[in-house]
Design a protein around this motif. Sequence first.
Motif, short mmCIF file in Angstrom:
data_model
loop_
_atom_site.label_atom_id
_atom_site.label_comp_id
_atom_site.label_asym_id
_atom_site.label_seq_id
_atom_site.Cartn_x
_atom_site.Cartn_y
_atom_site.Cartn_z
N TYR A 16 -37.11 1.83 16.60
CA TYR A 16 -36.72 1.68 15.11
C TYR A 16 -37.72 2.38 14.02
N GLN A 20 -37.62 2.50 10.28
CA GLN A 20 -38.13 1.37 8.97
C GLN A 20 -38.76 2.47 8.50
N LYS A 23 -37.60 2.19 5.00
CA LYS A 23 -37.39 1.69 3.98
C LYS A 23 -39.16 1.27 3.47
N THR A 99 -37.66 -6.24 7.13
CA THR A 99 -36.84 -6.44 8.25
C THR A 99 -38.04 -8.14 9.25
N LEU A 126 -32.31 -7.94 6.22
CA LEU A 126 -30.82 -7.33 6.56
C LEU A 126 -29.64 -7.91 5.97
N ASP A 153 -31.39 -2.62 4.88
CA ASP A 153 -31.71 -3.82 4.08
C ASP A 153 -31.82 -3.61 2.53
#
Length: 160
Positions: A16, A20, A23, A99, A126, A153
């Motif tokens: 991930y 990530q 984000k 998240t 999400l 997200d």
Amino acid sequence: MSVDYDTLAGSYDGLYAGEQAAKHRAALELAPPAEPVLDAGCGTGLLLELLDCYFVGLDFSAGMLKVARHRARGGDLVRGDARLMPFRDRCFGTVYSVTVAHEAPQLAGEVARVLRPGGRAVVTLLRKRLELLPLLLRELPGAEVVDAEGLKDVLLVYRR
């Protein structure tokens, strides 16, 4: 929780980190860090290594915090529940929670509680759990919902 994060800790970044990172960049752009910073649900510390200031990383998973320890230069790590944060009221200048809200939507009220006046927070949710958005907005009154293209997200930006 729907995932065993202790078991996932060793492979989380491989699975991930790229997702990530996008984000984290968006969150930092929307709310530049103001000390002290809280990362509520810090996981393996991917966001923490981007911070050039004092921070606290909070996570429920001991396994995730063990990985984060290698990235936590310049800050502290705390094992705890984001739904009941072990911090006093109004003590953080910036709060990020990336998240996590799909697992613990109650954290939104805690984010508002620990954010000091004039502070900013970014909480991501999400898209597949948008049914939780009304609950988050009740706990973060006046939050702006940012629908950033290319992210899994939506981001809620809250100013106290």
